[in-house]
Each structure stands twice: as structure tokens, then as C-alpha cells.
Design a protein around this motif. Structure first.
Motif, PDB file in Angstrom:
ATOM      1  N   THR A   3      57.972  53.098  35.672  1.00 12.20           N
ATOM      2  CA  THR A   3      57.422  51.817  36.113  1.00 12.20           C
ATOM      3  C   THR A   3      56.406  51.992  37.232  1.00 12.20           C
ATOM      4  O   THR A   3      55.692  51.059  37.561  1.00 12.20           O
ATOM      5  N   GLN A   4      56.303  53.188  37.818  1.00 10.49           N
ATOM      6  CA  GLN A   4      55.278  53.447  38.840  1.00 10.49           C
ATOM      7  C   GLN A   4      53.884  53.349  38.244  1.00 10.49           C
ATOM      8  O   GLN A   4      52.933  53.025  38.934  1.00 10.49           O
ATOM      9  N   GLU A   5      53.755  53.645  36.973  1.00  9.83           N
ATOM     10  CA  GLU A   5      52.473  53.626  36.286  1.00  9.83           C
ATOM     11  C   GLU A   5      52.161  52.253  35.702  1.00  9.83           C
ATOM     12  O   GLU A   5      51.197  52.091  34.981  1.00  9.83           O
ATOM     13  N   LEU A   6      53.010  51.268  36.022  1.00  6.30           N
ATOM     14  CA  LEU A   6      52.879  49.950  35.433  1.00  6.30           C
ATOM     15  C   LEU A   6      52.606  48.901  36.504  1.00  6.30           C
ATOM     16  O   LEU A   6      52.998  49.046  37.652  1.00  6.30           O
ATOM     17  N   ILE A   7      51.940  47.839  36.081  1.00 10.35           N
ATOM     18  CA  ILE A   7      51.622  46.719  36.964  1.00 10.35           C
ATOM     19  C   ILE A   7      52.290  45.481  36.372  1.00 10.35           C
ATOM     20  O   ILE A   7      52.120  45.195  35.180  1.00 10.35           O
ATOM     21  N   GLY A  30      44.907  41.769  20.376  1.00  9.63           N
ATOM     22  CA  GLY A  30      44.879  43.219  20.197  1.00  9.63           C
ATOM     23  C   GLY A  30      43.947  43.953  21.143  1.00  9.63           C
ATOM     24  O   GLY A  30      43.652  45.127  20.932  1.00  9.63           O
ATOM     25  N   LEU A  31      43.488  43.290  22.203  1.00 11.41           N
ATOM     26  CA  LEU A  31      42.561  43.931  23.140  1.00 11.41           C
ATOM     27  C   LEU A  31      43.273  44.759  24.197  1.00 11.41           C
ATOM     28  O   LEU A  31      42.701  45.712  24.728  1.00 11.41           O
ATOM     29  N   ILE A  32      44.512  44.386  24.533  1.00 14.74           N
ATOM     30  CA  ILE A  32      45.299  45.134  25.508  1.00 14.74           C
ATOM     31  C   ILE A  32      46.728  45.232  25.005  1.00 14.74           C
ATOM     32  O   ILE A  32      47.091  44.598  24.011  1.00 14.74           O
ATOM     33  N   LYS A  33      47.543  46.009  25.716  1.00 15.13           N
ATOM     34  CA  LYS A  33      48.947  46.155  25.351  1.00 15.13           C
ATOM     35  C   LYS A  33      49.806  45.807  26.555  1.00 15.13           C
ATOM     36  O   LYS A  33      49.568  46.291  27.658  1.00 15.13           O
ATOM     37  N   ILE A  34      50.774  44.938  26.334  1.00 18.71           N
ATOM     38  CA  ILE A  34      51.754  44.591  27.359  1.00 18.71           C
ATOM     39  C   ILE A  34      53.025  45.370  27.063  1.00 18.71           C
ATOM     40  O   ILE A  34      53.472  45.440  25.916  1.00 18.71           O
ATOM     41  N   ILE A  35      53.609  45.959  28.097  1.00 20.43           N
ATOM     42  CA  ILE A  35      54.829  46.748  27.964  1.00 20.43           C
ATOM     43  C   ILE A  35      55.969  45.931  28.561  1.00 20.43           C
ATOM     44  O   ILE A  35      55.846  45.397  29.665  1.00 20.43           O
ATOM     45  N   VAL A  36      57.067  45.836  27.833  1.00 21.99           N
ATOM     46  CA  VAL A  36      58.225  45.091  28.308  1.00 21.99           C
ATOM     47  C   VAL A  36      59.327  46.082  28.659  1.00 21.99           C
ATOM     48  O   VAL A  36      59.728  46.902  27.827  1.00 21.99           O
ATOM     49  N   VAL A  37      59.784  46.025  29.922  1.00 26.85           N
ATOM     50  CA  VAL A  37      60.877  46.862  30.394  1.00 26.85           C
ATOM     51  C   VAL A  37      61.883  45.931  31.053  1.00 26.85           C
ATOM     52  O   VAL A  37      61.551  45.251  32.028  1.00 26.85           O
ATOM     53  N   GLN A  38      63.084  45.893  30.488  1.00 32.72           N
ATOM     54  CA  GLN A  38      64.156  45.042  31.005  1.00 32.72           C
ATOM     55  C   GLN A  38      63.674  43.603  31.204  1.00 32.72           C
ATOM     56  O   GLN A  38      63.829  43.016  32.271  1.00 32.72           O
ATOM     57  N   GLU A  39      63.055  43.068  30.180  1.00 33.10           N
ATOM     58  CA  GLU A  39      62.574  41.683  30.131  1.00 33.10           C
ATOM     59  C   GLU A  39      61.456  41.368  31.130  1.00 33.10           C
ATOM     60  O   GLU A  39      61.089  40.225  31.313  1.00 33.10           O
ATOM     61  N   GLN A  40      60.907  42.384  31.792  1.00 32.28           N
ATOM     62  CA  GLN A  40      59.765  42.211  32.698  1.00 32.28           C
ATOM     63  C   GLN A  40      58.525  42.728  31.981  1.00 32.28           C
ATOM     64  O   GLN A  40      58.555  43.798  31.371  1.00 32.28           O
TER      65      GLN A  40
END
Length: 96
Positions: A3-7, A30-40
Motif C-alpha cells: 500500500t506504500q505504492e498506492l494513493i 478503461g483509461l486508468i486502473k483502481i486497485i481495491v485493498v480491504q474495501e479501500q
């Protein structure tokens, strides 16, 4: 992925004064990717330059998502062609 590499999307939107719906629309298109970690929801820091470019194109030049997609595709194609030219020049240099 750490998660350090994530905003966090919400913090990013606050910082850039944009609606979170805009970021979600970009992902849906499809222009960007959102990453979901523990519902965040997070954005990868590696996408930051692209997202900033998209925001500028949209806000400053009033370009819609379709136009932004075309611009980004053309820029990617240009980069590929420049790499190919560089490769071919290096190969040509071997025969000179």
C-alpha cells in the motif's frame, strides 16, 4: 502490491479538487486502473503522471473521455515509433 505504492482515491480527489466520480468514470472507460485493498480504493503511483495528464486535458482543454483515449493512444503509438526509429538507426549504424 504494497500500500506504500498506492494513493487513496478519496485523498487524491481532495488534493486535486476533483470529484471521485471522475476517477471512477476514467476507470470504467478503461483509461486508468483502481486497485481495491480491504474495501479501500487506491491508485497506483505509477499511474500518477497519466492521471495528471488526463485531468489537465479534461479541465484545461475540455476534452471528453473519448478524445483523451485517442490522445493517449496516439502518444503511445508515437513512443513506439520513436523506439523503432532508434532501433533501426542503431542497426543501420552497424553497416556504415
Amino acid at each position: 502490491m504494497e500500500t506504500q505504492e498506492l494513493i487513496i482515491v478519496d485523498l487524491f480527489c481532495q488534493e486535486y479538487q476533483i470529484e471521485s466520480n471522475f476517477i471512477h468514470d476514467l476507470e470504467a472507460f478503461g483509461l486508468i486502473k483502481i486497485i481495491v485493498v480491504q474495501e479501500q480504493k487506491y491508485l497506483d503511483k505509477n499511474q500518477l503522471a497519466t492521471i495528471e495528464k488526463i485531468i489537465r486535458l479534461h479541465n484545461d482543454l475540455n476534452i471528453n473521455k473519448e478524445g483523451i483515449d485517442i490522445i493517449l493512444s496516439l502518444q503511445e503509438k508515437e513512443n513506439q515509433l520513436l523506439e523503432e526509429i532508434k532501433y533501426l538507426r542503431n542497426r543501420l549504424g552497424l553497416y556504415e
